[in-house]
Write a protein that holds these residues in place. Structure first.
Motif, short mmCIF file in Angstrom:
data_model
loop_
_atom_site.label_atom_id
_atom_site.label_comp_id
_atom_site.label_asym_id
_atom_site.label_seq_id
_atom_site.Cartn_x
_atom_site.Cartn_y
_atom_site.Cartn_z
N HIS A 144 0.87 -1.16 0.00
CA HIS A 144 0.00 0.00 0.00
C HIS A 144 0.91 1.21 0.00
O HIS A 144 1.87 1.24 0.76
CB HIS A 144 -0.85 0.07 1.27
CG HIS A 144 -1.69 -1.14 1.49
ND1 HIS A 144 -2.48 -1.67 0.52
CD2 HIS A 144 -1.86 -1.90 2.60
CE1 HIS A 144 -3.11 -2.73 1.02
NE2 HIS A 144 -2.74 -2.89 2.27
N GLY A 145 0.61 2.20 -0.81
CA GLY A 145 1.48 3.37 -0.79
C GLY A 145 0.79 4.59 -1.35
O GLY A 145 -0.36 4.53 -1.80
N THR A 146 1.54 5.72 -1.30
CA THR A 146 1.00 6.97 -1.83
C THR A 146 1.76 7.31 -3.12
O THR A 146 2.99 7.18 -3.16
CB THR A 146 1.21 8.10 -0.81
OG1 THR A 146 0.72 7.65 0.46
CG2 THR A 146 0.47 9.35 -1.22
N VAL A 147 1.02 7.69 -4.12
CA VAL A 147 1.64 8.04 -5.39
C VAL A 147 2.39 9.36 -5.21
O VAL A 147 1.81 10.36 -4.78
CB VAL A 147 0.57 8.20 -6.49
CG1 VAL A 147 1.21 8.61 -7.82
CG2 VAL A 147 -0.21 6.90 -6.63
N VAL A 148 3.72 9.39 -5.49
CA VAL A 148 4.49 10.61 -5.26
C VAL A 148 5.08 11.19 -6.55
O VAL A 148 5.90 12.10 -6.50
CB VAL A 148 5.62 10.39 -4.21
CG1 VAL A 148 5.02 10.18 -2.83
CG2 VAL A 148 6.51 9.22 -4.61
N SER A 149 4.69 10.64 -7.71
CA SER A 149 5.10 11.29 -8.96
C SER A 149 3.96 11.18 -9.95
O SER A 149 3.14 10.26 -9.86
CB SER A 149 6.34 10.62 -9.55
OG SER A 149 5.99 9.35 -10.09
N GLU A 150 3.90 12.12 -10.88
CA GLU A 150 2.88 12.02 -11.92
C GLU A 150 3.13 10.73 -12.69
O GLU A 150 4.27 10.41 -13.03
CB GLU A 150 2.98 13.21 -12.88
CG GLU A 150 2.42 14.51 -12.33
CD GLU A 150 0.90 14.49 -12.16
OE1 GLU A 150 0.24 13.53 -12.64
OE2 GLU A 150 0.37 15.43 -11.53
N PRO A 151 2.09 9.98 -12.99
CA PRO A 151 2.29 8.75 -13.76
C PRO A 151 2.77 9.09 -15.19
O PRO A 151 2.28 10.04 -15.79
CB PRO A 151 0.91 8.11 -13.79
CG PRO A 151 -0.04 9.20 -13.49
CD PRO A 151 0.68 10.18 -12.63
N MET A 152 3.74 8.33 -15.66
CA MET A 152 4.30 8.56 -16.98
C MET A 152 3.93 7.41 -17.89
O MET A 152 4.17 6.26 -17.55
CB MET A 152 5.84 8.59 -16.91
CG MET A 152 6.40 9.73 -16.11
SD MET A 152 6.49 11.18 -17.17
CE MET A 152 7.76 10.61 -18.29
N MET A 153 3.37 7.75 -19.02
CA MET A 153 3.02 6.67 -19.93
C MET A 153 3.86 6.81 -21.18
O MET A 153 3.93 7.87 -21.78
CB MET A 153 1.56 6.80 -20.30
CG MET A 153 1.21 5.72 -21.26
SD MET A 153 0.17 4.55 -20.56
CE MET A 153 -1.29 5.22 -21.28
N SER A 154 4.52 5.71 -21.58
CA SER A 154 5.25 5.75 -22.84
C SER A 154 4.78 4.62 -23.73
O SER A 154 4.35 3.57 -23.25
CB SER A 154 6.76 5.66 -22.58
OG SER A 154 7.02 4.69 -21.60
N ARG A 155 4.82 4.89 -25.00
CA ARG A 155 4.41 3.88 -25.97
C ARG A 155 5.62 3.45 -26.75
O ARG A 155 6.50 4.24 -27.04
CB ARG A 155 3.38 4.46 -26.94
CG ARG A 155 2.07 4.76 -26.26
CD ARG A 155 1.09 5.41 -27.19
NE ARG A 155 -0.06 5.85 -26.39
CZ ARG A 155 -1.07 5.03 -26.05
NH1 ARG A 155 -1.08 3.78 -26.49
NH2 ARG A 155 -2.05 5.48 -25.30
N PHE A 156 5.68 2.19 -27.06
CA PHE A 156 6.81 1.72 -27.87
C PHE A 156 6.35 0.48 -28.61
O PHE A 156 5.40 -0.19 -28.20
CB PHE A 156 8.04 1.43 -27.01
CG PHE A 156 7.81 0.40 -25.95
CD1 PHE A 156 8.19 -0.92 -26.16
CD2 PHE A 156 7.21 0.74 -24.74
CE1 PHE A 156 7.98 -1.86 -25.17
CE2 PHE A 156 6.99 -0.21 -23.76
CZ PHE A 156 7.37 -1.52 -23.97
N GLY A 157 7.05 0.22 -29.68
CA GLY A 157 6.73 -0.97 -30.47
C GLY A 157 5.30 -0.89 -30.96
O GLY A 157 4.68 0.17 -31.03
N TYR A 158 4.79 -2.04 -31.31
CA TYR A 158 3.44 -2.09 -31.84
C TYR A 158 2.45 -2.19 -30.69
O TYR A 158 2.33 -3.22 -30.03
CB TYR A 158 3.32 -3.30 -32.77
CG TYR A 158 1.94 -3.47 -33.32
CD1 TYR A 158 1.40 -2.53 -34.20
CD2 TYR A 158 1.16 -4.56 -32.96
CE1 TYR A 158 0.14 -2.69 -34.71
CE2 TYR A 158 -0.12 -4.73 -33.47
CZ TYR A 158 -0.62 -3.79 -34.34
OH TYR A 158 -1.88 -3.95 -34.84
#
Ligand code: ADP
Ligand code: MG
Length: 676
Positions: free
Chosen positions: A61-75
């Motif tokens: 269980h934890g607290t989110v401490v950074s903005e979530p980063m989404m990256s796309r790669f490949g197909y």
């Protein structure tokens, strides 16, 4: 006014399609939904990161401490990453190819992350993510199907709880809740679905199981009271005449038989409807008890009916009873499905105009065309072979006839009380004098020639024997083939010294009856058969039961088969030929060798198979409980039964304010008083 009886369509987001889908899970009302309990829980108890090993599956269980980063790669591949503060640690969480999770990860909000721990990188490769879960350690897992998914059920239950928790009334009386430290219903429902930890889930389950058993027992006992209060027929037979009949019976009744005859006769004379279960192990002599009740009924001018599960058994009963009643004015008729139209028409006429006062038959008895002149007593033999419905259908053939259901199904006593709680119970717990316990031997397949030698020796003393052929995976055709092959082998081996007969389910009735008769008349000495002989067949001169591939049969069935011998004065034997592969199969054979007591056999059966298999079948009339397990929770059932009895027998219990939720509950179930 909101009510738990509201249809689920009242809930936000539940349209006609969802209504239909929920129906497939048996959910129609809000209450159905709220009592649709989890099958199990995922344990979300957090893992201690200090001691977590590399690659270990962990939950934090934890607290989110950074903005979530989404990256796309490949197909079409994605990677979602964010940092998480867990206690004093900051770790990285990554989720591959689950882009939709992004919206659940919000800076400064709490989440639960499950996945595989990479110790070197202090990183969790996530598999599952829960947001806003209020530190809940247990995730409910519901039985779902292809129409309704886990997530849908979970969401709807949450909505239902949010909207209706205020109208969840507690059903159990306060004194019982205090005595057993049970939760109120609202807390129970909350903690069943959203327990904060394993402890809470357990406490909720304890309350839920008690409540379920208590309500079930309360319903059964309410039915029983209702039956008692309804007008039934009063069979005021002439006692001397009945005694006179009992004197003609060629043997002395056992003490147990006398006791149950008294219990039954007392019921017959009462103005209420009898609803009684007669339990007695195979060979304990239930038929003659039935005959006495029938005689009492008929001498007071009523008709009686006896329903049996197979044509063989019905024919045997009809013949036996015709003998027992020879010289009296009992006129016995037999009604089975295979009779021709003319025979049937005559029989139906006789039943309707009352010239036939005892009708013995199969399911044919409950068909529409059958009308009785005045049915006073309906008896169901081997009642575990019938469904609850069929018992009711027979009951409907008269005006409140007395009901006697007989069974040899060795279900443990306490369980019988549970599943037949609406019935009174009589038990024949004693075998007729002079019976010697059947000696049971277990032989391996390579010892089967010894079995044949033994058979020969027994036959030489004038005894008769049964040989039961193996059961093949539910295929009657193959069973018949097997029995036929075995019959040929035996005929080669024993004839012409001894005559070998064959009995199986595909023979027509005349053939079957002929073979049975020849066996009774000792024109046949060796009877090769499929399990059609399992129930009821009675030939006291048969002393050996030889069963091939015995491990293919269940314990209850083996016990029934063994019960075909040991019915007379001679020492009887049961030979089991089996090379069981499973441990369970071995234990079954050992049980048969160790005991001849049906109740012990039944108890073992329950232990070996678990209640699901033994009690799961709807046929037996035993309900499927949602939470409680009638075997593991036997103590709870017994307590709940006695508490329900105490409550319902308290004068004016249904007038008290605190009991109104229960009264309302019973009213709602009035039309579905039976648990099928
Ligand atoms: P079940 O309870 O299995 O239906 P039955 O009623 O078929 O048993 O009885 C088994 C056998 O025992 C029958 O042959 C019956 O005539 C005989 N029997 C029943 N009661 C007695 C008794 N009290 N003494 C001697 N034999 C009896
Ligand atoms: Mg019987």
């Amino acid at each position: 006014m909101k009510s738990l009886q509201d249809p689920v369509s009242k809930l936000r987001g539940v349209g006609p399609k969802t209504v239909d889908n929920l129906k497939t899970l048996g959910i129609e009302t809000v209450e159905d939904l709220l009592t649709y309990f989890p099958a199990r829980y995922d344990d979300f108890a957090p893992t201690n990161l200090e001691t977590a090993r590399d690659k270990q599956k962990i939950t934090v269980h934890g607290t989110v401490v950074s903005e979530p980063m989404m990256s796309r790669f490949g197909y079409r591949r994605t990677r979602l990453a964010f940092r998480l503060m867990v206690g004093r640690h900051v770790v990285q969480a990554v989720y591959f190819n689950q882009p939709y999770l992004k919206s659940h990860v919000v800076l400064n909000h709490d989440v639960t992350v499950m996945g595989s721990w990479n110790a070197a990188r202090q990183e969790i490769q996530g598999t599952k993510l829960l947001s806003n879960n209020n530190q809940q350690e247990m995730g409910a897992i519901y039985p779902a199907n292809k129409n309704v998914h886990q997530a849908t059920i979970r969401k709807l239950i949450k909505i239902a709880y949010q909207n209706y928790s205020t109208v969840i009334a507690t059903l159990l009386p306060i004194n019982l809740r205090q005595r057993y430290q049970l939760l109120d219903r609202k807390t129970m429902i909350h903690d069943m679905h959203f327990p904060k930890d394993g402890q809470a889930a357990k406490a909720a389950r304890r309350t839920a199981a008690y409540e379920e058993f208590f309500l079930f027992q309360l319903r059964l006992q309410a039915i029983r009271r209702a039956h008692r209060q309804k007008d039934g027929n009063q069979i005021l037979y002439n006692n001397d005449e009945l005694r006179g009949f009992i004197k003609t019976i060629p043997f002395e009744l056992t003490a147990a038989q006398k006791r149950v005859v008294n219990e039954i006769c007392r019921d017959l004379r009462q103005p209420y409807q009898m609803n009684r279960l007669l339990q007695g192990d195979v060979g304990s002599g239930k038929t003659i008890v039935a005959a006495i009740a029938i005689y009492a009924t008929i001498i007071d001018g009523y008709q009686a009916a006896l329903m049996a599960p197979t044509e063989i058994l019905a024919a045997q009963h009809a013949q036996k009873l015709a003998g027992v009643f020879d010289g009296t004015h009992v006129n016995v008729g037999l009604l089975t499905g295979s009779m021709n139209t003319k025979q049937k028409r005559e029989m139906l006429n006789g039943i309707k105009n009352g010239t036939i006062n005892l009708v013995v038959g199969t399911h044919a008895l409950i068909q529409d065309q059958v009308e009785f002149a005045n049915l006073g007593l309906a008896i169901i033999d081997e009642q575990h072979r019938f469904g609850v419905h069929q018992r009711e259908q027979l009951r409907m053939k008269g005006e409140q006839p007395d009901i006697l259901a007989m069974t040899a199904t060795p279900i443990p006593r306490t369980l019988a009380i549970t599943s037949y709680g609406e019935m009174d119970i009589s038990v024949i717990d004693e075998l007729p004098a002079g019976r010697q316990p059947i000696k049971t031997t277990w032989l391996k397949e390579n010892q089967s020639s010894e079995a044949l030698k033994f058979l020969k020796a027994q036959l030489a003393t004038g005894a008769q024997v049964y040989v039961v052929s193996p059961l093949i995976e539910q295929s009657e055709a193959l069973d018949v083939q097997n029995a036929t092959d075995l019959y040929q082998e035996f005929a080669e081996y024993f004839e012409p010294d001894y005559k070998v007969g064959l009995l199986h389910g595909r023979m027509d009735n005349d053939q079957k009856e002929q073979v049975m008769q020849d066996f009774k008349d000792n024109k046949i000495q060796v009877m090769v058969a499929t399990t059609v002989i399992e129930v009821g067949v009675d030939n006291p001169n048969a002393t050996v039961m030889l069963i091939y591939d015995a491990d293919r049969f269940g314990l209850a069935q083996l016990h029934q088969l063994r019960g075909r011998v040991g019915r007379g004065q001679r020492q009887s034997y049961c030979l089991l030929i089996a090379d069981p592969k499973s441990e369970e199969g071995k234990k079954r054979m050992q049980t048969m060798v160790e005991t001849t007591d049906g109740f012990v056999v039944a108890q073992r059966d329950l232990e070996l198979r678990g209640s699901g298999d033994v009690l799961g079948s709807k046929q037996s009339g035993i309900p499927d409980f949602k939470v409680g397990d009638p075997v593991a929770d036997l103590k709870i059932i017994q307590i709940a039964r006695s508490d329900a009895g105490t409550l319902i027998n308290t004068p004016n219990w249904d007038q008290k304010d605190e009991n109104q939720p229960l009264v309302y509950y019973l009213k709602r179930h009035e039309l579905t008083t039976h648990f099928d």
